[in-house]
Design an enzyme around this catalytic site. Sequence first.
Site, PDB file in Angstrom:
ATOM      1  N   GLU A 273      10.662  -5.825  -2.995  1.00  0.00           N
ATOM      2  CA  GLU A 273      10.768  -4.568  -3.322  1.00  0.00           C
ATOM      3  C   GLU A 273      12.263  -4.405  -4.382  1.00  0.00           C
ATOM      4  O   GLU A 273      12.907  -3.606  -3.804  1.00  0.00           O
ATOM      5  CB  GLU A 273      10.802  -3.624  -1.919  1.00  0.00           C
ATOM      6  CG  GLU A 273       9.358  -3.601  -1.239  1.00  0.00           C
ATOM      7  CD  GLU A 273       9.447  -2.420  -0.395  1.00  0.00           C
ATOM      8  OE1 GLU A 273      10.357  -1.698  -0.095  1.00  0.00           O
ATOM      9  OE2 GLU A 273       8.272  -2.280  -0.065  1.00  0.00           O
TER      10      GLU A 273
ATOM     11  N   GLU B 186       2.148  -5.548   1.784  1.00  0.00           N
ATOM     12  CA  GLU B 186       2.760  -4.790   2.560  1.00  0.00           C
ATOM     13  C   GLU B 186       1.542  -3.477   2.705  1.00  0.00           C
ATOM     14  O   GLU B 186       1.588  -2.844   1.547  1.00  0.00           O
ATOM     15  CB  GLU B 186       3.781  -4.177   2.410  1.00  0.00           C
ATOM     16  CG  GLU B 186       4.762  -4.979   2.939  1.00  0.00           C
ATOM     17  CD  GLU B 186       6.585  -4.716   3.060  1.00  0.00           C
ATOM     18  OE1 GLU B 186       6.665  -3.385   3.231  1.00  0.00           O
ATOM     19  OE2 GLU B 186       7.438  -5.482   2.439  1.00  0.00           O
TER      20      GLU B 186
HETATM   21  O1  AHR Z   1       7.546  -2.915   6.541  1.00  0.00           O
HETATM   22  C1  AHR Z   1       8.844  -2.217   6.628  1.00  0.00           C
HETATM   23  C2  AHR Z   1       9.571  -2.089   5.411  1.00  0.00           C
HETATM   24  O2  AHR Z   1       8.828  -1.438   4.430  1.00  0.00           O
HETATM   25  C3  AHR Z   1       9.951  -3.633   4.413  1.00  0.00           C
HETATM   26  O3  AHR Z   1      10.973  -4.147   5.085  1.00  0.00           O
HETATM   27  C4  AHR Z   1      10.008  -3.280   3.162  1.00  0.00           C
HETATM   28  O4  AHR Z   1       9.655  -4.164   2.242  1.00  0.00           O
HETATM   29  C5  AHR Z   1       9.130  -1.963   3.088  1.00  0.00           C
HETATM   30  O5  AHR Z   1       9.803  -1.010   2.303  1.00  0.00           O
END
Ligand code: AHR
Length: 550
Positions: free
Chosen positions: A219, A344
């Site tokens: 991110e 994610e």
């Molecule tokens: O999964 C939790 C968080 O969500 C992670 O650390 C991040 O990459 C995302 O914003």
Amino acid sequence: MTPGRREFLASALAAGAVAWLAPRAAQGAEAKIDVLLNEPIGTISPNIYSHFVEHLGGVVYDGIWVGENSKVPNIGGIRRALVEHVKRVKPGVIRWPGGCFADQYDWHDGIGPREKRPRRVNFWADTNYKVTDAYKQLKDGPQKYEPNWFGTNEFMQLCRLTNAQPYFAANVRSLNVRAYLEWLEYCNAPAGLTTLSDLRAASGQRDPFNVSYWGIGNESWGCGGDMLPEEYAEEFRRFTAWVPTYGVKINFIATGPNGADVGWTRRFLAKLVEKGSGQLNKVHTLGLHYYCGTTGKGNALEYTDDEWYELIHRSDRIESLVNQHWTVMGESDPQHKVKLAVDEWGAWHLQDPSLPTGYLYGYPGTLRDALISAVNLDTFQRHADKVAMANPAQLINTIHSLFIAYEDKFVATPNFHVFEMYAAHQGAQAVRTEFVAPRVSYMRTVNNNREQAQFWGLAGSASVNGKQLTITAANPDAKTSRDTEININGARIASAQARVLTASDIHAHNSFANPNALEPRDEAVNVGAGGTLVYRFAPASVTRLQLILA
Ligand code: AHR
């Protein structure tokens, strides 16, 4: 599929087809699944069934790492119940050490004698993001002050025990290329060649770890450095230039977009190829993150029927995200060398106050989360040509997890059951499959106005492996079953069996007190005399059908 047929189905769907279909499906059937065996999409990568572990809340301490001297049954410090369950879902890769944590992590902290490793403030210790007041006041514990007991060797042990491939995320925000290259050397250089590979060997790990998947930051548009896509493209080129391979093919995962941010995708790839299209060869996948969030008050266990539908509907957005980013990726990468890693994904509710305060974002998922898992996994399979990897966030004790654990208590969530049911698709050939069914309608609130919304009433995916055809599907209708005619390109069905995850209560879930409240059940399926099948999909269900073709 012929254009005429495609148009017909599209218009039937657009019209919210309630009663349709000519020729009518088998007697009484109101829905239809057409499996188009002659329209292969791609092989379903086992990496679509990957996982994610971050040093966040109770994920690592004590979800995974309980320590060798713990009274919790463990294998070399790793929770035994977790290992046994993860093996059952046949994991592709496991991503570690984050998430946002990765861009604050120095791998040097996590090697050597455990009692000598440094303590650091965990990335999440001071976060204000969706945390309770109780969490803000948390004073100590490994969830807040990282003891580094679980480092590279321990993570590799988890991978070995669960038959998963490691996927490491390099720190781009707060360390340099040299630190990354040293980590790679520690992991992959043969013993006896360098000081770092000797350090690994001295820790009892003579054989190289052969880590193939490396994320370059996480991110980077946010917690990973607040970069512009152009800035990140430059970082990506620096981190991936002339990297030693030690005989291992290195697959770099680039930070991809946040949800629908096609600007990130477009600008990152455009900047990358300014140096020549050869740069694309260095990108194995572009990581897309999409959380469908929560509804209502954010309580994981309490929601109305409308909130049930709304969240499942929102999770379905993943399909348009995959398509949109894929189209934009084609602008700089017309041959589509670069695939997507949805590394994610999941729903994200508020922390369950009955879990320990430090277990940030921990809650037991319900049947609703199981349907969200099914929606995502089926989407990835329908796009097996585009999606090379996918990792729900996260494996245990936080967000869209497969497990909840606290000390000696351990429970599999409904997400685990979906992953286990769907594992049958791994390595099979995804084939184009059309679902047509009455749509579901519900009321949602937009800008303080109540309005009607609707979406599909049955959706899923299919894959074929020799004579075995696996169909998985979600029926989001909270009350109504779906009698569904299943057509396999005219092929006859020799036998069929079903496994179904459902409950009469859409809030059904497992808990420490009742760990087996929601489990899938096997069902006998009667195939018609001519090798035909009409199957009744239960309301509020996730179903796997396994058919043997004649
Ligand atoms: O999964 C939790 C968080 O969500 C992670 O650390 C991040 O990459 C995302 O914003």
